[in-house]
Design a protein around this motif. Sequence first.
Motif, PDB file in Angstrom:
ATOM      1  N   LYS A  15       0.810  -1.222   0.000  1.00 43.92           N
ATOM      2  CA  LYS A  15       0.000   0.000   0.000  1.00 43.92           C
ATOM      3  C   LYS A  15       0.842   1.270   0.000  1.00 43.92           C
ATOM      4  O   LYS A  15       0.499   2.239  -0.675  1.00 43.92           O
ATOM      5  N   CYS A  19       0.682   4.025  -2.980  1.00 48.92           N
ATOM      6  CA  CYS A  19       0.282   5.416  -2.723  1.00 48.92           C
ATOM      7  C   CYS A  19       1.346   6.396  -3.205  1.00 48.92           C
ATOM      8  O   CYS A  19       1.023   7.438  -3.783  1.00 48.92           O
ATOM      9  N   ILE A  22       1.151   6.475  -7.112  1.00 50.39           N
ATOM     10  CA  ILE A  22      -0.009   7.221  -7.609  1.00 50.39           C
ATOM     11  C   ILE A  22       0.144   8.717  -7.323  1.00 50.39           C
ATOM     12  O   ILE A  22      -0.143   9.554  -8.186  1.00 50.39           O
ATOM     13  N   SER A  23       0.640   9.060  -6.140  1.00 53.05           N
ATOM     14  CA  SER A  23       0.865  10.476  -5.809  1.00 53.05           C
ATOM     15  C   SER A  23       1.875  11.107  -6.758  1.00 53.05           C
ATOM     16  O   SER A  23       1.670  12.221  -7.244  1.00 53.05           O
ATOM     17  N   ILE A  39      -8.040   0.436  -9.637  1.00 56.61           N
ATOM     18  CA  ILE A  39      -7.276  -0.370  -8.696  1.00 56.61           C
ATOM     19  C   ILE A  39      -7.965  -1.719  -8.565  1.00 56.61           C
ATOM     20  O   ILE A  39      -9.097  -1.816  -8.070  1.00 56.61           O
ATOM     21  N   THR A  48      -6.538   1.665   3.806  1.00 53.74           N
ATOM     22  CA  THR A  48      -5.829   1.805   2.531  1.00 53.74           C
ATOM     23  C   THR A  48      -6.710   2.510   1.506  1.00 53.74           C
ATOM     24  O   THR A  48      -6.274   3.439   0.824  1.00 53.74           O
ATOM     25  N   SER A  51      -7.052   6.170   2.394  1.00 51.66           N
ATOM     26  CA  SER A  51      -5.822   6.912   2.075  1.00 51.66           C
ATOM     27  C   SER A  51      -5.781   7.291   0.607  1.00 51.66           C
ATOM     28  O   SER A  51      -5.392   8.404   0.252  1.00 51.66           O
ATOM     29  N   LEU A  52      -6.178   6.367  -0.243  1.00 47.14           N
ATOM     30  CA  LEU A  52      -6.180   6.643  -1.678  1.00 47.14           C
ATOM     31  C   LEU A  52      -7.267   7.641  -2.051  1.00 47.14           C
ATOM     32  O   LEU A  52      -7.047   8.536  -2.870  1.00 47.14           O
ATOM     33  N   LEU A  55      -6.501  11.336  -1.767  1.00 43.01           N
ATOM     34  CA  LEU A  55      -5.727  11.992  -2.830  1.00 43.01           C
ATOM     35  C   LEU A  55      -6.582  13.030  -3.559  1.00 43.01           C
ATOM     36  O   LEU A  55      -6.062  14.007  -4.089  1.00 43.01           O
ATOM     37  N   LEU A  64     -10.815   7.713  -9.598  1.00 47.48           N
ATOM     38  CA  LEU A  64     -10.273   6.565  -8.882  1.00 47.48           C
ATOM     39  C   LEU A  64     -11.395   5.555  -8.715  1.00 47.48           C
ATOM     40  O   LEU A  64     -12.436   5.872  -8.136  1.00 47.48           O
TER      41      LEU A  64
END
Length: 86
Positions: A15, A19, A22-23, A39, A48, A51-52, A55, A64
């Motif tokens: 994870k 991240c 992707i960031s 994903i 997780t 968190s995504l 973004l 996403l």
Amino acid sequence: MTSVPIVFSFDDNLKIPACVCISSLLQKKKKDTFYEIYILYIELEKETINSLIRLEDHFNNFSLQFVSVKNHLDEGFVIRGISKAA
């Protein structure tokens, strides 16, 4: 605007690298590019996923989508240390 589909597949063991990847992708993208990020996952902790999703607070011009592949596990196999999640 150019639309670019991108697919990631990982589990909670990866994870942090996911991240970061992707960031970084979103930080360096061109202003006229829209990323459709998919994903694929078997299981991901809610933390997780959250968190995504966060973004979206920092970047724009991307979508996403989380796609569960749990029902397709019989179609995959493990080879050379590469997991079914990958």
